[in-house]
Write an enzyme that holds these catalytic residues in place. Structure first.
Site, PDB file in Angstrom:
ATOM      1  N   GLU A  34       1.272   1.762   1.995  1.00  0.00           N
ATOM      2  CA  GLU A  34       1.199   1.446   0.872  1.00  0.00           C
ATOM      3  C   GLU A  34       2.438   2.566  -0.165  1.00  0.00           C
ATOM      4  OE1 GLU A  34      -2.976   2.733  -0.091  1.00  0.00           O
ATOM      5  OE2 GLU A  34      -3.443   1.264   1.607  1.00  0.00           O
ATOM      6  N   LYS A  92       3.100   5.598  -2.064  1.00  0.00           N
ATOM      7  CA  LYS A  92       2.310   6.987  -2.475  1.00  0.00           C
ATOM      8  C   LYS A  92       2.738   7.120  -3.717  1.00  0.00           C
ATOM      9  CE  LYS A  92       1.623  11.679  -1.245  1.00  0.00           C
ATOM     10  NZ  LYS A  92       1.648  12.021  -2.601  1.00  0.00           N
TER      11      LYS A  92
END
Length: 678
Positions: A114, A116
Site C-alpha cells: 500500500e 505510505k
C-alpha cells in the site's frame, strides 16, 4: 409542508448525498457533476435552516462540529496503535522477508503493498454502524479525543451502509487523515490572500486542522480520511486476508489509498516500490514510501509483534530528498557545557516535506572537512523525520566574495576566551556559569526528569526567572519561595501555578546521590557515570576530595573525564553553589552496606529489538549488579545481549569472540542473581 413530508425529504436527500459521496470519494467514479451535487447539498441545507428541529444526526451538513472545546480529552487505546519498522533499501527489504519466511516455514507468503500516506494516524469507533469516537494515535497507548473534528471530514462516513454485508455491532477502523495536494495548494493560497500564515506541508496542515479546539476550523479545511486497517470487529468479520479487508472497508463506505498491490514474492514487492517511486509526483496525496504487509491474517497472528511494532509489516521508505540552497551565515551556539556549535543559516529551502532554514555543522572540524563557506551553494538532505544535514558543497558555484569560517576567539554570548584543548574536536567557552547561555542550559539540565526532576519548571518559567534576575545559578531555585509576590506578578502565573512550583521544588530536595551528581552537569558525566561515582565514593564529601588518580579507578571514568570531574570540584564558584544547595536542604539516604555486585566493572552491550523487556529494564538490572551498559562493542565487552534485528554489533562481537546471549538466557541469568522484571 407536513412534518412527515419534511423529514422524509431530508432522509431522501441525506441518502442520495451519501450515495454520491461514496461514488466520488471511495469508488472514484462520480455519478453526478459538481454543480448537481452542490444543488442537492444546498437543497438539504435550506430545509434544515427552515426546520432546524428536524436536522438528522447523520446529515452531511452537520459535519461542521459545534461548540469549541476547552481541551482534548485523553483516551486509552484498547488495541495499541503501534508504529512500523523501517527499511530503506532492497537489502533491508529482503532481510525483512527472510525473517518473515523463517518464522513461517513451508508456508506460501503473499505481501500486500500500500502507499505510505504522509498524514496523521487516527482510530475511529463505530457502534452499530454509527461513528461514536475519533482518537489520535498519540504515543500509541493514549491518544486525544478529536471526535468533533473528524466528523467534519467530508469523505469519512458517519453512518455505515452496505447492501452486501451486515454492519458489525462494534468496529474500530485505523487510517490516516491528510490533505490532498490540490486542497493544500488552495488552502495556502487562501491563507496568503488573507495575510495569514501558510503551512509548510500538507501533513502539518492536516495535523494542525485536527488539533483545532473549534471544529468549524477543521470543517473549513480540505481534509480526507483513508482507511488502512481494522483493529477490532464484533462479531468477527470472517475475512482472511489484508487485501480482502480493505475491499470490505470500501463496501462499508470508506475510502482507501488509490493503489494496492497483492504480490506473490518479495522481488515483486521491489518492482512495485520502483513503480510507485516513478508515479509519486502524479499522485493526489503526499507519500513517503510504501507499506509492506503479510497478506494472510492468520500468518500475521503467527508472526505476532515486537515490543513496539508488528513483525508482519514494515515501511519501505523512499531515499533521502535533497535540494540546493545557499549558506547565508554561520552562527555559533553555546551549549550547557560551553560547547560551541556552528549553525548554518540557509536561504530557506523546501526539502523532505519541510522548509529548512538552519542546519547544524557540528564542529569546526566538520566545517573544514566540507570546506563550507558563507555564500556557498550546498546540497541539503533529509529523509522522514531525520534532522536535515549538509551533505555536499558545490565549489564550482562559489562566489568570489565567499567567506572562510574561523573558530571565534571569544564566546559570542559572554566574550570569555574560547578554548580547544589539543586532541579534542569541540571548542568551548571558558566562562562557565558566568556565561548566560551555559547558565540557562545548566538550569534546564538540573531540573530535568532524570536529574532533580522538578516538575513544572519548564523553559517559560526559567526564561522569566532569568529575566527577573531571580536565577543566577541552580542554588537560587531553592530560594524562589522567598520571592512569592514577584512570582505572582509573572504573566499567566496564578496562585495555583506558583504554589505547585514551590511544592515541586520542595519535593525535589529528597533525591539520591547519583541523581544529584548527574544534575550538576559535570562535563562527561552522564547517568551511568554518575551512578558509578555514587557507588564508588558513597558520599559527596569523598567525591569532592578525590584526585584524578582515584577518579580514574571508577568504572566508566577515563583519563579525560577524571580530569574534568576534578576540575569541577576545584572551581571555587562550583563549591559555593554546592554548599548552598546542601544548606537549602537537598539530601539523600546515607549509604548502606554495599550490595552483592557480581558483575562489578563489566561492560555489557544491548543490541537489536528486545521483546520481553525494554532496554531501560535490562539496563537497570545490569547496573544493579555493578555492570555498565555501553553503546558499542570492543575487546573490553564482557557480553552482548541480542534481540531481534541485531546488526553490526552482533557481527563485531562474533569477530572479537565476545559471548552473545539471547533474551531468554539473559533473563534466566538475571533471575539467578535475584533480578526480575518489575
Amino acid at each position: 409542508m407536513a412534518i412527515t413530508s419534511v423529514i422524509e425529504q431530508m432522509r431522501q436527500l441525506i441518502q442520495l448525498i451519501a450515495k454520491h459521496n461514496h461514488a466520488y470519494y471511495v469508488m472514484d467514479q462520480p455519478t453526478i457533476s459538481d454543480s448537481e451535487y452542490d444543488h442537492l447539498f444546498h437543497q438539504l441545507k435550506a430545509l434544515e435552516e427552515q426546520y432546524p428541529e428536524f436536522v438528522q444526526a447523520d446529515s452531511p451538513t452537520t459535519k461542521v462540529g459545534g461548540q469549541a472545546l476547552s481541551k482534548f480529552e485523553s483516551v486509552t487505546h484498547v488495541v495499541p496503535m503501534l508504529s512500523l519498522g523501517n527499511v530503506f533499501n532492497q537489502e533491508d527489504l529482503f532481510a525483512f522477508a527472510r525473517r518473515v519466511e523463517e518464522r513461517l516455514p513451508n508456508q506460501k507468503v503473499q505481501y500486500e503493498v500500500e502507499l505510505k500516506l504522509d498524514g496523521l494516524a487516527i482510530s475511529l469507533w463505530y457502534e452499530n454502524g454509527v461513528l461514536v469516537r475519533g482518537v489520535t494515535r498519540g504515543d500509541g497507548e493514549t491518544g486525544e479525543d478529536i471526535t468533533q473534528n473528524v466528523k467534519t471530514i467530508r469523505n469519512l462516513p458517519k453512518v455505515l451502509h452496505s447492501e452486501k454485508y451486515e454492519i458489525p455491532r462494534l468496529l474500530e477502523v485505523r487510517g490516516e487523515v491528510l490533505m490532498p495536494k490540490s486542497g493544500f495548494e488552495k488552502l495556502n493560497a487562501d491563507q496568503e490572500a488573507k495575510g495569514e500564515k501558510t503551512f509548510a506541508n500538507p501533513r502539518n496542515a492536516a495535523a494542525g486542522s485536527l488539533r483545532q479546539l473549534d471544529p468549524n476550523i477543521a470543517a473549513a479545511r480540505p481534509l480526507a480520511f483513508y482507511a488502512y486497517g481494522i483493529a477490532q470487529c464484533e462479531p468477527n468479520h470472517g475475512l482472511t486476508t489484508m487485501h480482502d479487508s480493505l475491499q470490505w472497508l470500501t463496501e462499508l463506505g470508506f475510502q482507501i489509498a488509490e493503489r494496492q498491490y497483492l504480490c506473490n514474492s518479495i522481488q515483486e514487492v521491489q518492482q512495485r516500490y520502483e513503480q510507485i517511486q516513478q508515479e509519486r509526483p502524479n499522485l493526489q496525496v503526499e507519500i513517503d514510501g510504501m507499506v509492506v504487509k503479510v497478506d494472510d491474517l492468520k500468518q500475521q497472528q503467527q508472526l505476532g509483534f515486537l515490543s513496539r511494532e508488528p513483525r508482519w509489516a514494515t515501511a519501505y521508505k523512499f531515499p533521502a530528498q535533497a535540494a540546493l540552497t545557499t549558506v547565508e551565515q554561520i552562527d555559533w551556539q553555546v551549549g550547557r557545557t560551553g560547547t560551541l556549535t556552528p549553525v548554518a543559516r540557509l536561504n530557506p529551502v523546501f526539502v523532505g516535506g519541510v522548509t529548512v532554514s538552519n542546519v547544524t555543522l557540528h564542529n569546526i572540524g566538520e566545517i573544514h572537512r566540507l570546506d563550507v563557506r558563507i555564500g556557498d551553494t550546498v546540497s541539503v538532505y533529509r529523509t522522514g523525520d531525520v534532522i536535515p544535514k549538509v551533505e555536499k558543497v558545490w565549489p564550482e558555484f562559489r562566489p568570489a566574495e565567499a567567506e572562510v569560517v574561523h573558530l571565534p576567539e571569544s564566546c559570542p554570548v559572554c566574550a570569555s576566551p574560547v578554548v580547544m584543548p589539543e586532541g579534542e574536536a569541540l571548542a568551548r567557552c571558558s566562562g562557565g556559569l558566568y556565561c548566560a547561555a551555559q547558565r540557562i542550559e545548566a538550569i534546564r539540565h538540573f531540573v530535568s526528569r532524570k536529574a532533580m526532576d522538578i516538575e513544572g519548571l519548564g523553559d517559560r518559567w526559567v526564561e522569566s526567572l532569568l529575566r527577573l534576575d531571580l536565577l543566577k545559578d541552580v542554588a537560587d531555585i531553592y530560594h524562589l519561595h522567598e520571592h512569592r509576590e514577584t512570582l505572582l506578578g509573572i504573566e499567566k502565573m496564578g496562585e495555583k501555578s506558583v504554589q505547585n512550583l514551590i511544592d515541586a521544588i520542595e519535593a525535589s530536595k529528597k533525591t539520591t546521590l547519583a541523581r544529584f551528581i548527574y544534575a550538576l552537569g559535570i562535563r562527561g558525566v552522564g547517568e551511568t557515570t554518575a551512578r558509578m561515582l555514587a557507588n564508588t565514593f558513597q558520599t559527596l564529601e569523598a567525591l569532592k576530595a578525590a584526585n584524578v588518580e582515584a577518579l580514574k579507578k571508577t568504572p566508566d571514568v577515563g583519563d579525560i573525564t577524571a580530569e574534568w570531574i576534578a576540575d569541577f570540584f576545584l572551581a571555587p564558584h562550583n563549591i559555593e553553589v554546592l554548599d548552598r544547595l546542601i544548606a537549602a536542604g537537598i539530601h539523600w539516604d546515607a549509604p548502606t552496606a554495599p550490595t552483592r555486585q557480581p558483575l562489578n566493572g563489566e561492560s555489557w552491550v544491548l543490541t537489536g529489538t528486545l521483546e520481553q523487556m525494554t532496554r531501560d529494564q535490562a539496563t537497570q538490572m545490569l547496573q544493579a549488579l555493578g555492570a555498565r551498559v555501553s553503546g558499542s562493542v570492543s575487546s573490553k565487552t564482557k557480553c552482548v545481549v541480542a534481540g531481534e534485528k541485531a546488526g553490526s554489533k552482533l557481527e563485531k562481537a562474533a569477530k572479537l569472540g565476545i559471548p552473545v546471549m539471547n533474551e531468554t538466557d539473559f533473563l534466566s541469568l538475571m533471575a539467578g542473581y535475584g533480578q526480575t522484571l518489575s
